[in-house]
Design a protein around this motif. Structure first.
Motif, short mmCIF file in Angstrom:
data_model
loop_
_atom_site.label_atom_id
_atom_site.label_comp_id
_atom_site.label_asym_id
_atom_site.label_seq_id
_atom_site.Cartn_x
_atom_site.Cartn_y
_atom_site.Cartn_z
N ASP A 1 1.28 -3.30 -5.28
CA ASP A 1 1.85 -2.72 -4.42
C ASP A 1 1.33 -1.42 -3.97
O ASP A 1 1.17 -0.39 -4.76
N CYS A 2 0.82 -1.33 -2.55
CA CYS A 2 0.17 0.11 -2.14
C CYS A 2 1.35 1.12 -2.23
O CYS A 2 0.80 2.25 -2.60
N ARG B 1 2.72 -1.67 6.12
CA ARG B 1 1.36 -1.24 5.20
C ARG B 1 1.41 -2.38 4.23
O ARG B 1 0.39 -2.83 3.68
N ALA B 2 2.52 -3.29 3.97
CA ALA B 2 2.38 -4.41 2.91
C ALA B 2 1.40 -5.39 3.51
O ALA B 2 0.64 -5.95 2.78
N CYS C 1 -2.13 -4.18 3.26
CA CYS C 1 -2.51 -4.10 1.73
C CYS C 1 -2.80 -5.82 1.40
O CYS C 1 -3.75 -5.83 0.59
N PHE C 2 -1.71 -6.74 1.42
CA PHE C 2 -1.91 -8.02 1.10
C PHE C 2 -3.03 -8.76 1.66
O PHE C 2 -3.56 -9.22 0.95
N VAL C 3 -3.35 -8.49 3.09
CA VAL C 3 -4.75 -9.13 3.43
C VAL C 3 -6.06 -8.53 3.19
O VAL C 3 -6.79 -9.37 2.93
N GLU C 4 -5.94 -7.48 2.60
CA GLU C 4 -7.12 -6.79 2.37
C GLU C 4 -7.61 -7.72 0.91
O GLU C 4 -8.67 -8.00 0.55
N LYS C 5 -6.46 -8.04 0.19
CA LYS C 5 -6.80 -8.78 -1.10
C LYS C 5 -7.12 -10.32 -0.94
O LYS C 5 -7.57 -10.81 -1.41
#
Length: 231
Positions: free
Chosen positions: A89-90, A154-155, A158-162
């Motif tokens: 979690d960012c 923001r979630a 953060c999630f789509v970057e991974k």
């Protein structure tokens, strides 16, 4: 006649074994961790390694307890697990952030009994020799908690970057009804590898969250070298 490489590895393993025998046993199966090391791995270092594992992996097995609504109740109480994506979690580093559909059995189970666990193991990178019985792994136990609306944008980033393919599952995308959850961690059980060489045991959440994952990269390199020598 054995090669020089074989002889070197044999000597290295013998030295590791002798050193391990001379040290106190690693914390194992819930034994006390205070003041005990496993060939240099302290409770605090193990917490840092656990943080690295959560940060770098991104996939684990989410497990819940079956409720009475499936198979006419004949499976009630059985453990159920399935693989799922997560990210570190960012907003709260160290806490797994998950994007889950209400159609998933785990989500349905958690609505009846919100006691879940997430098992994470190190995944070998390209060119690396992996061994699931030697590589580090952990189990996080806790509860699924819906993410606050203010944190969802923001979630998603953060999630789509991974996990880039997850852009098709984001809430409002027209796919299934996916929602954001984070795993509220209550307990952590970490297995660094073989006992006596690596830390095995419970890690308290305070130490886990105080550990800085990035500060333990050098120790993780040493950990990987020890793991290679024991294969």
């Amino acid at each position: 006649m054995p090669s020089l490489r074989t002889l070197a590895l044999t000597v290295s393993v013998a030295l590791l074994s002798a050193t391990a025998l001379a040290l106190p046993a690693a914390p194992c199966h819930g034994h006390a961790h205070n003041g005990v090391t496993a060939l240099g791995e302290t409770h605090e270092q193990a917490a840092g390694l656990a943080r690295n594992l959560v940060k770098n992996t991104g996939v684990g097995t989410l497990m819940t307890v079956m409720n009475a609504d499936k198979k006419d109740g004949t499976l009630e109480g059985y453990p159920f697990g399935s693989m799922d994506y997560y990210v570190d979690d960012c907003e709260t580093p160290g806490t797994p952030l998950m994007l889950l559909s209400h159609l998933q059995i785990n989500v349905q189970n958690a609505k009846s009994l919100n006691r879940v666990s997430l098992a994470i193991r190190k995944l070998p990178v390209e060119g690396e020799r992996g061994n699931p019985m030697i590589d580090p792994r952990l189990t996080l136990l806790g509860h699924l908690v819906p993410l606050d609306a203010a944190k969802r944008d923001r979630a998603a980033k953060c999630f789509v970057e991974k996990h880039p393919e997850a852009k098709w599952w984001l809430p409002g995308s027209g796919f299934h009804d996916f929602k954001w959850y984070h795993l509220e961690i209550k307990e952590i059980y970490y297995v660094g590898g073989f006992g006596g060489i690596h830390y095995i045991g419970w890690i308290d959440t305070e130490t886990y969250y105080e550990a800085e994952a990035s500060h333990h990269q050098e120790h993780e390199k040493e950990h990987s070298q020890l793991r290679f020598l024991t294969q």
